[in-house]
Design a protein around this motif. Structure first.
Motif, PDB file in Angstrom:
ATOM      1  N   GLY A  53       1.729   4.904   0.919  1.00  0.00           N
ATOM      2  CA  GLY A  53       1.339   5.767   2.025  1.00  0.00           C
ATOM      3  C   GLY A  53       1.047   5.040   3.316  1.00  0.00           C
ATOM      4  O   GLY A  53       0.471   5.600   4.231  1.00  0.00           O
ATOM      5  N   GLY A  54       1.410   3.802   3.408  1.00  0.00           N
ATOM      6  CA  GLY A  54       1.180   3.039   4.633  1.00  0.00           C
ATOM      7  C   GLY A  54       0.083   2.014   4.455  1.00  0.00           C
ATOM      8  O   GLY A  54      -0.762   2.146   3.575  1.00  0.00           O
ATOM      9  N   PRO A  55       0.092   1.000   5.292  1.00  0.00           N
ATOM     10  CA  PRO A  55      -0.893  -0.078   5.147  1.00  0.00           C
ATOM     11  C   PRO A  55      -2.319   0.398   5.436  1.00  0.00           C
ATOM     12  O   PRO A  55      -2.581   1.050   6.436  1.00  0.00           O
ATOM     13  CB  PRO A  55      -0.445  -1.127   6.144  1.00  0.00           C
ATOM     14  N   ALA A  56      -3.225   0.050   4.558  1.00  0.00           N
ATOM     15  CA  ALA A  56      -4.641   0.362   4.724  1.00  0.00           C
ATOM     16  C   ALA A  56      -5.283  -0.668   5.649  1.00  0.00           C
ATOM     17  O   ALA A  56      -4.692  -1.709   5.942  1.00  0.00           O
ATOM     18  CB  ALA A  56      -5.334   0.361   3.369  1.00  0.00           C
ATOM     19  N   LEU A  57      -6.489  -0.399   6.074  1.00  0.00           N
ATOM     20  CA  LEU A  57      -7.175  -1.292   7.008  1.00  0.00           C
ATOM     21  C   LEU A  57      -7.308  -2.723   6.480  1.00  0.00           C
ATOM     22  O   LEU A  57      -7.032  -3.673   7.222  1.00  0.00           O
ATOM     23  CB  LEU A  57      -8.551  -0.725   7.367  1.00  0.00           C
ATOM     24  N   PRO A  58      -7.696  -2.934   5.204  1.00  0.00           N
ATOM     25  CA  PRO A  58      -7.773  -4.328   4.731  1.00  0.00           C
ATOM     26  C   PRO A  58      -6.423  -5.047   4.785  1.00  0.00           C
ATOM     27  O   PRO A  58      -6.351  -6.228   5.129  1.00  0.00           O
ATOM     28  CB  PRO A  58      -8.264  -4.197   3.292  1.00  0.00           C
ATOM     29  N   THR A  59      -5.354  -4.325   4.486  1.00  0.00           N
ATOM     30  CA  THR A  59      -4.022  -4.930   4.530  1.00  0.00           C
ATOM     31  C   THR A  59      -3.637  -5.265   5.963  1.00  0.00           C
ATOM     32  O   THR A  59      -3.082  -6.331   6.236  1.00  0.00           O
ATOM     33  CB  THR A  59      -2.978  -3.985   3.916  1.00  0.00           C
ATOM     34  N   ARG A  60      -3.948  -4.387   6.881  1.00  0.00           N
ATOM     35  CA  ARG A  60      -3.646  -4.641   8.291  1.00  0.00           C
ATOM     36  C   ARG A  60      -4.457  -5.823   8.813  1.00  0.00           C
ATOM     37  O   ARG A  60      -3.952  -6.639   9.592  1.00  0.00           O
ATOM     38  CB  ARG A  60      -3.895  -3.389   9.114  1.00  0.00           C
ATOM     39  N   SER A  61      -5.690  -5.939   8.380  1.00  0.00           N
ATOM     40  CA  SER A  61      -6.530  -7.070   8.791  1.00  0.00           C
ATOM     41  C   SER A  61      -5.982  -8.387   8.248  1.00  0.00           C
ATOM     42  O   SER A  61      -5.953  -9.399   8.945  1.00  0.00           O
ATOM     43  CB  SER A  61      -7.967  -6.873   8.306  1.00  0.00           C
ATOM     44  N   ASP A  76       0.834  -1.198   0.000  1.00  0.00           N
ATOM     45  CA  ASP A  76       0.000   0.000   0.000  1.00  0.00           C
ATOM     46  C   ASP A  76       0.874   1.256   0.000  1.00  0.00           C
ATOM     47  O   ASP A  76       1.759   1.411   0.846  1.00  0.00           O
ATOM     48  CB  ASP A  76      -0.914   0.032   1.226  1.00  0.00           C
TER      49      ASP A  76
END
Length: 63
Positions: A20-28, A18
């Motif tokens: 700009g940093g990991p998005a919520l789906p990636t973090r999940s 991602d």
């Protein structure tokens, strides 16, 4: 120990996908393969089907 290293590298790979940093789906997704619930003696010898599917779907450059 190789299993643990592989999962940590896969989680890093997911975070870098991602911009700009990991998005919520990636973090999940990363949390779904978390090793926090395992003790050292419980590390499996092989990847789970879920871990393998994430590796293949994200083109994880694994040896």
């Amino acid at each position: 120990m190789e299993y643990r290293r592989y999962i940590k590298m896969l989680q890093s790979h997911l975070a870098l996908l991602d911009v700009g940093g990991p998005a919520l789906p990636t973090r999940s997704l990363s949390a779904s393969i978390s090793l926090q619930h395992l003790s050292v003696s419980e590390f499996p010898q092989w990847l789970t089907p879920h871990e393998l599917q994430i590796s293949l779907d994200t083109c994880f450059p694994a040896p």
